[in-house]
Write a protein that holds these residues in place. Structure first.
Motif, mmCIF file in Angstrom:
data_model
loop_
_atom_site.group_PDB
_atom_site.id
_atom_site.type_symbol
_atom_site.label_atom_id
_atom_site.label_comp_id
_atom_site.label_asym_id
_atom_site.label_seq_id
_atom_site.Cartn_x
_atom_site.Cartn_y
_atom_site.Cartn_z
ATOM 1 N N MET A 105 0.843 -1.202 0.000
ATOM 2 C CA MET A 105 0.000 0.000 0.000
ATOM 3 C C MET A 105 0.875 1.248 0.000
ATOM 4 O O MET A 105 0.551 2.233 -0.670
ATOM 5 C CB MET A 105 -0.937 -0.014 1.213
ATOM 6 C CG MET A 105 -2.143 0.857 1.040
ATOM 7 S SD MET A 105 -3.198 0.321 -0.320
ATOM 8 C CE MET A 105 -3.739 1.909 -0.900
ATOM 9 N N GLY A 106 1.995 1.204 0.701
ATOM 10 C CA GLY A 106 2.935 2.316 0.679
ATOM 11 C C GLY A 106 3.473 2.568 -0.711
ATOM 12 O O GLY A 106 3.629 3.714 -1.141
ATOM 13 N N ALA A 107 3.752 1.483 -1.440
ATOM 14 C CA ALA A 107 4.239 1.614 -2.819
ATOM 15 C C ALA A 107 3.171 2.216 -3.719
ATOM 16 O O ALA A 107 3.468 3.033 -4.599
ATOM 17 C CB ALA A 107 4.682 0.253 -3.359
ATOM 18 N N ILE A 108 1.923 1.837 -3.508
ATOM 19 C CA ILE A 108 0.818 2.376 -4.312
ATOM 20 C C ILE A 108 0.653 3.865 -4.044
ATOM 21 O O ILE A 108 0.619 4.678 -4.971
ATOM 22 C CB ILE A 108 -0.495 1.610 -4.027
ATOM 23 C CG1 ILE A 108 -0.391 0.166 -4.532
ATOM 24 C CG2 ILE A 108 -1.686 2.327 -4.668
ATOM 25 C CD1 ILE A 108 -1.503 -0.751 -4.045
ATOM 26 N N ILE A 109 0.578 4.222 -2.764
ATOM 27 C CA ILE A 109 0.393 5.630 -2.401
ATOM 28 C C ILE A 109 1.594 6.462 -2.835
ATOM 29 O O ILE A 109 1.443 7.555 -3.374
ATOM 30 C CB ILE A 109 0.121 5.765 -0.887
ATOM 31 C CG1 ILE A 109 -1.215 5.105 -0.529
ATOM 32 C CG2 ILE A 109 0.126 7.232 -0.464
ATOM 33 C CD1 ILE A 109 -1.453 4.936 0.964
ATOM 34 N N GLY A 110 2.789 5.938 -2.613
ATOM 35 C CA GLY A 110 4.007 6.662 -2.980
ATOM 36 C C GLY A 110 4.268 6.700 -4.479
ATOM 37 O O GLY A 110 5.031 7.534 -4.957
ATOM 38 N N GLY A 111 3.623 5.813 -5.214
ATOM 39 C CA GLY A 111 3.864 5.725 -6.650
ATOM 40 C C GLY A 111 3.067 6.702 -7.488
ATOM 41 O O GLY A 111 3.258 6.787 -8.703
ATOM 42 N N ILE A 112 2.176 7.450 -6.865
ATOM 43 C CA ILE A 112 1.345 8.409 -7.583
ATOM 44 C C ILE A 112 1.519 9.782 -6.933
ATOM 45 O O ILE A 112 1.134 9.969 -5.781
ATOM 46 C CB ILE A 112 -0.142 7.999 -7.566
ATOM 47 C CG1 ILE A 112 -0.315 6.619 -8.217
ATOM 48 C CG2 ILE A 112 -0.996 9.048 -8.282
ATOM 49 C CD1 ILE A 112 -1.695 6.036 -8.078
ATOM 50 N N PRO A 113 2.132 10.702 -7.638
ATOM 51 C CA PRO A 113 2.369 12.033 -7.055
ATOM 52 C C PRO A 113 1.088 12.677 -6.526
ATOM 53 O O PRO A 113 0.058 12.695 -7.199
ATOM 54 C CB PRO A 113 2.937 12.847 -8.237
ATOM 55 C CG PRO A 113 3.511 11.824 -9.150
ATOM 56 C CD PRO A 113 2.624 10.616 -9.013
ATOM 57 N N GLY A 114 1.158 13.162 -5.298
ATOM 58 C CA GLY A 114 0.043 13.861 -4.683
ATOM 59 C C GLY A 114 -0.940 12.987 -3.948
ATOM 60 O O GLY A 114 -1.776 13.485 -3.200
ATOM 61 N N LEU A 115 -0.873 11.679 -4.143
ATOM 62 C CA LEU A 115 -1.864 10.793 -3.529
ATOM 63 C C LEU A 115 -1.687 10.693 -2.011
ATOM 64 O O LEU A 115 -2.660 10.502 -1.281
ATOM 65 C CB LEU A 115 -1.793 9.401 -4.160
ATOM 66 C CG LEU A 115 -2.951 8.461 -3.868
ATOM 67 C CD1 LEU A 115 -4.264 9.044 -4.379
ATOM 68 C CD2 LEU A 115 -2.709 7.102 -4.489
ATOM 69 N N SER A 116 -0.482 10.876 -1.520
ATOM 70 C CA SER A 116 -0.223 10.730 -0.090
ATOM 71 C C SER A 116 -1.019 11.722 0.757
ATOM 72 O O SER A 116 -1.288 11.454 1.924
ATOM 73 C CB SER A 116 1.270 10.865 0.210
ATOM 74 O OG SER A 116 1.706 12.165 -0.149
ATOM 75 N N GLN A 117 -1.429 12.832 0.193
ATOM 76 C CA GLN A 117 -2.217 13.807 0.954
ATOM 77 C C GLN A 117 -3.585 13.277 1.336
ATOM 78 O O GLN A 117 -4.248 13.816 2.221
ATOM 79 C CB GLN A 117 -2.352 15.107 0.181
ATOM 80 C CG GLN A 117 -3.192 14.978 -1.096
ATOM 81 C CD GLN A 117 -3.226 16.274 -1.894
ATOM 82 O OE1 GLN A 117 -3.268 17.341 -1.326
ATOM 83 N NE2 GLN A 117 -3.208 16.143 -3.207
ATOM 84 N N PHE A 118 -4.032 12.192 0.700
ATOM 85 C CA PHE A 118 -5.335 11.623 0.988
ATOM 86 C C PHE A 118 -5.261 10.389 1.886
ATOM 87 O O PHE A 118 -6.271 9.851 2.257
ATOM 88 C CB PHE A 118 -6.070 11.256 -0.303
ATOM 89 C CG PHE A 118 -6.383 12.445 -1.135
ATOM 90 C CD1 PHE A 118 -7.413 13.286 -0.784
ATOM 91 C CD2 PHE A 118 -5.627 12.741 -2.254
ATOM 92 C CE1 PHE A 118 -7.692 14.424 -1.551
ATOM 93 C CE2 PHE A 118 -5.895 13.858 -3.019
ATOM 94 C CZ PHE A 118 -6.929 14.695 -2.665
ATOM 95 N N GLY A 119 -4.077 9.896 2.165
ATOM 96 C CA GLY A 119 -3.996 8.672 2.926
ATOM 97 C C GLY A 119 -3.063 8.747 4.057
ATOM 98 O O GLY A 119 -2.891 7.960 4.886
#
Length: 119
Positions: A105-119
């Motif tokens: 899940m960390g790889a998924i969230i970290g693999g898309i710029p800007g997505l970490s702000q939602f998770g």
């Protein structure tokens, strides 16, 4: 699947129909934009294909705005207010961690710029 959607409804205050469309939109987005680990999430998410089928097509939004901005626009178009996006992402990503584990899940969230702000 009902239990997962109930968790999302409870965490966000969205009605079930809106929550289902929103989750479908997010899963479609992750499927298109995410790293290889996304396949594990989609495969492990109960009824993912059915949920994604209920989400509206993004049309030209993804190309016009791109990335997370386009996803935000699509979520608003299905009835998710701005103040519900972060709780939606947090609960969905918590469920994702249960399905594929913290590392994937960390790889998924970290693999898309800007997505970490939602998770």
């Amino acid at each position: 699947m009902e239990n997962l959607m109930a968790r999302i409804v409870e965490a966000t205050g969205l009605d079930e129909e809106t929550a289902t469309k929103a989750v479908g939109a997010i899963l479609k987005f992750l499927q298109k934009e995410g790293p290889p680990e996304t396949v594990q999430l989609i495969d492990g998410f109960p009824e993912a294909e059915t949920i994604m089928a209920q989400a509206p097509n993004s049309g030209g939004l993804m190309g016009m705005f791109g990335g997370v901005m386009a996803l935000g626009q699509q979520l608003m178009s299905v009835g998710v207010p701005m103040d519900k996006m972060k709780p939606l992402g947090q609960e969905l990503f918590a469920i994702g961690r249960e399905i594929v584990g913290e590392e994937a899940m960390g790889a998924i969230i970290g693999g898309i710029p800007g997505l970490s702000q939602f998770g």
